[in-house]
Design a protein around this motif. Structure first.
Motif, mmCIF file in Angstrom:
data_model
loop_
_atom_site.group_PDB
_atom_site.id
_atom_site.type_symbol
_atom_site.label_atom_id
_atom_site.label_comp_id
_atom_site.label_asym_id
_atom_site.label_seq_id
_atom_site.Cartn_x
_atom_site.Cartn_y
_atom_site.Cartn_z
ATOM 1 N N LYS A 157 -4.689 -7.925 -2.294
ATOM 2 C CA LYS A 157 -4.400 -6.546 -2.694
ATOM 3 C C LYS A 157 -3.741 -5.776 -1.560
ATOM 4 O O LYS A 157 -2.789 -5.023 -1.769
ATOM 5 C CB LYS A 157 -5.690 -5.851 -3.136
ATOM 6 C CG LYS A 157 -6.259 -6.378 -4.439
ATOM 7 C CD LYS A 157 -7.564 -5.674 -4.792
ATOM 8 C CE LYS A 157 -8.164 -6.222 -6.080
ATOM 9 N NZ LYS A 157 -9.451 -5.558 -6.409
ATOM 10 N N LEU B 102 0.331 -4.647 -1.212
ATOM 11 C CA LEU B 102 0.669 -3.257 -0.909
ATOM 12 C C LEU B 102 1.598 -3.177 0.304
ATOM 13 O O LEU B 102 2.549 -2.379 0.322
ATOM 14 C CB LEU B 102 -0.612 -2.465 -0.650
ATOM 15 C CG LEU B 102 -0.532 -0.937 -0.697
ATOM 16 C CD1 LEU B 102 0.127 -0.439 -1.982
ATOM 17 C CD2 LEU B 102 -1.923 -0.341 -0.552
ATOM 18 N N SER C 39 1.704 8.478 -0.623
ATOM 19 C CA SER C 39 0.545 8.220 -1.480
ATOM 20 C C SER C 39 0.059 6.784 -1.336
ATOM 21 O O SER C 39 -1.148 6.517 -1.280
ATOM 22 C CB SER C 39 0.918 8.506 -2.936
ATOM 23 O OG SER C 39 -0.123 8.142 -3.809
ATOM 24 N N LEU C 40 1.004 5.841 -1.240
ATOM 25 C CA LEU C 40 0.638 4.432 -1.108
ATOM 26 C C LEU C 40 -0.006 4.148 0.247
ATOM 27 O O LEU C 40 -0.885 3.288 0.354
ATOM 28 C CB LEU C 40 1.879 3.551 -1.295
ATOM 29 C CG LEU C 40 2.470 3.519 -2.707
ATOM 30 C CD1 LEU C 40 3.752 2.690 -2.732
ATOM 31 C CD2 LEU C 40 1.462 2.961 -3.714
ATOM 32 N N LYS D 294 -1.970 6.189 1.820
ATOM 33 C CA LYS D 294 -3.364 6.616 1.668
ATOM 34 C C LYS D 294 -4.170 5.519 0.971
ATOM 35 O O LYS D 294 -5.305 5.231 1.347
ATOM 36 C CB LYS D 294 -3.432 7.914 0.867
ATOM 37 C CG LYS D 294 -2.916 9.138 1.610
ATOM 38 C CD LYS D 294 -3.056 10.380 0.748
ATOM 39 C CE LYS D 294 -2.541 11.621 1.474
ATOM 40 N NZ LYS D 294 -2.647 12.836 0.617
ATOM 41 N N GLN D 295 -3.565 4.935 -0.057
ATOM 42 C CA GLN D 295 -4.221 3.849 -0.776
ATOM 43 C C GLN D 295 -4.437 2.652 0.150
ATOM 44 O O GLN D 295 -5.460 1.966 0.076
ATOM 45 C CB GLN D 295 -3.376 3.432 -1.979
ATOM 46 C CG GLN D 295 -4.008 2.333 -2.831
ATOM 47 C CD GLN D 295 -3.118 1.944 -3.999
ATOM 48 O OE1 GLN D 295 -2.263 2.719 -4.445
ATOM 49 N NE2 GLN D 295 -3.294 0.724 -4.476
ATOM 50 N N ARG D 296 -3.475 2.421 1.043
ATOM 51 C CA ARG D 296 -3.573 1.292 1.967
ATOM 52 C C ARG D 296 -4.811 1.411 2.865
ATOM 53 O O ARG D 296 -5.471 0.408 3.164
ATOM 54 C CB ARG D 296 -2.313 1.196 2.821
ATOM 55 C CG ARG D 296 -2.277 -0.058 3.687
ATOM 56 C CD ARG D 296 -1.102 -0.096 4.627
ATOM 57 N NE ARG D 296 -1.111 -1.378 5.325
ATOM 58 C CZ ARG D 296 -1.900 -1.672 6.352
ATOM 59 N NH1 ARG D 296 -2.738 -0.743 6.816
ATOM 60 N NH2 ARG D 296 -1.860 -2.866 6.922
ATOM 61 N N LYS E 198 -7.636 2.631 2.157
ATOM 62 C CA LYS E 198 -8.794 2.203 1.379
ATOM 63 C C LYS E 198 -8.855 0.676 1.286
ATOM 64 O O LYS E 198 -9.937 0.077 1.369
ATOM 65 C CB LYS E 198 -8.739 2.811 -0.022
ATOM 66 C CG LYS E 198 -8.836 4.334 -0.043
ATOM 67 C CD LYS E 198 -8.730 4.861 -1.463
ATOM 68 C CE LYS E 198 -8.775 6.394 -1.491
ATOM 69 N NZ LYS E 198 -8.648 6.916 -2.872
ATOM 70 N N GLU E 199 -7.681 0.058 1.118
ATOM 71 C CA GLU E 199 -7.641 -1.399 1.006
ATOM 72 C C GLU E 199 -8.005 -2.068 2.324
ATOM 73 O O GLU E 199 -8.602 -3.150 2.340
ATOM 74 C CB GLU E 199 -6.256 -1.862 0.542
ATOM 75 C CG GLU E 199 -5.884 -1.438 -0.864
ATOM 76 C CD GLU E 199 -6.811 -1.998 -1.938
ATOM 77 O OE1 GLU E 199 -7.533 -2.973 -1.651
ATOM 78 O OE2 GLU E 199 -6.824 -1.448 -3.057
#
Length: 334
Positions: free
Chosen positions: A82, A86, A115-116, A118-120, A122-123
């Motif tokens: 995941k 990303l 935005s991605l 920020k998601q990274r 979390k990953e």
């Protein structure tokens, strides 16, 4: 551990493969936890994939601890995947697409990239949890224990050369019989008929309809590639040519799939259809899919050809045995 120069039996080559990929995983583990270079994550993920492939490829010869199995390795690999997916997506957007867009669309894309990222974060946390999880630590310990005191099935004492075709041909058959090869072609009385060159709209429609089956063919090509790579040292140039072509199948179909993943990510972030908010980017995605479809058609025609399929099967049945190895194998038989 047996070295390659002296390995003859199935169990010796199994040990070499498992040890190699285990070392690679352990080598990059600390680096991934630090998250300083995305290439480290790529390398440990490749190590996981190849370890899983080695366990599958040599399964008949192995007696492994309960935790060391394909299911557990795949579960860990998916967690790493995941974050890796990303990273690839972010690099693709920033390096390949953004420079080609007008200023207005670049601003919109920058918001998506933010935005991605920020998601990274979390990953990254999830990957760290995975590498500190009970499942991963047990897998790590049991791999180390097994490599110190390996256990094998009785068939592991066979020379690897006579059994190579038996190990490889089932995977080749699965690949060649996959229904994805028939996407866009017609069968009439057993004869394959290829269509005239499709226009962009026709390609888009076909890919929308057959996205899932082509994605599954890509996964089959990937499994086959990893399986063939396990035994590449035993074969000559024709084998390596087909290995490269199967890798190309994986790459081309993967790039087509990436366009759909990218579109979904963009539409989720933009809360709008890409063509409405970012028409230039939508056009670039369409052009990429069309170009990759043309590359796919060449591979499709090659692997649907009877001569290709026959040559691939014959190649698998004829591993290369040098004179020194032939003497060793002969000695074992005597």
């Amino acid at each position: 551990m047996t070295d390659k120069d002296n390995a003859v039996t199935l169990k010796e080559w199994a040990n070499i493969a498992i040890a190699k990929h285990t070392r690679k995983i352990f080598k990059y583990e600390a680096r991934v936890l630090q998250d300083k270079d995305s290439e480290d994550l790529h390398q440990i993920r490749v190590g996981m994939r190849r370890l899983r492939s080695a366990i599958a490829g040599f399964a008949v010869a192995l007696e492994l601890p309960p935790t060391v199995n394909q299911k557990n390795i795949a579960k860990i690999g998916r967690s790493l995947g995941k974050l890796r997916d990303l990273d690839v997506l972010l690099a693709n957007l920033a390096n390949n697409y953004r420079p080609l867009l007008p200023a207005g669309e670049q601003k919109s894309l920058d918001k998506v990239i933010k935005s991605l990222n920020k998601q990274r974060k979390k990953e990254v946390k999830q990957v760290r949890q995975t590498l500190n999880s009970k499942l991963y630590l047990n897998l790590q310990q049991e791999l180390q224990n097994w490599l110190e005191h390996p256990r094998y099935q009785a068939i592991g004492d066979l020379s690897i050369y006579p059994v190579l075709p038996d190990l490889l041909l089932p995977q080749i058959s699965q690949l060649l019989l996959h229904p994805g090869w028939l996407v866009g072609v017609e069968l009439k009385e057993g004869t394959i008929q290829f269509p005239e060159s499709l226009n962009t709209k026709a390609v888009e429609q076909l890919l929308e309809q057959e996205e899932l089956i082509l994605h599954d063919l890509r996964k089959s090509a990937k499994r086959t590639r990893y399986n063939l790579e396990l035994f590449s040292q035993f074969y000559d140039d024709i084998y390596h040519y087909y290995l490269k072509q199967i890798e190309q199948i994986q790459e081309v179909l993967g790039q087509i799939q990436d366009c759909y993943v990218l579109r979904e990510v963009l539409e989720k972030a933009l809360k709008s259809v890409v063509a409405e908010k970012m028409p230039e980017l939508a056009t670039l995605l369409t052009q990429t899919r069309s170009q990759k479809w043309q590359e796919w058609e060449l591979l499709q025609e090659e692997f649907l050809d009877d001569k290709t399929r026959k040559e691939l099967r014959q190649t698998i049945q004829q591993p290369r045995v040098n004179s020194e190895m032939r003497d060793q194998v002969g000695g074992m038989r005597n």
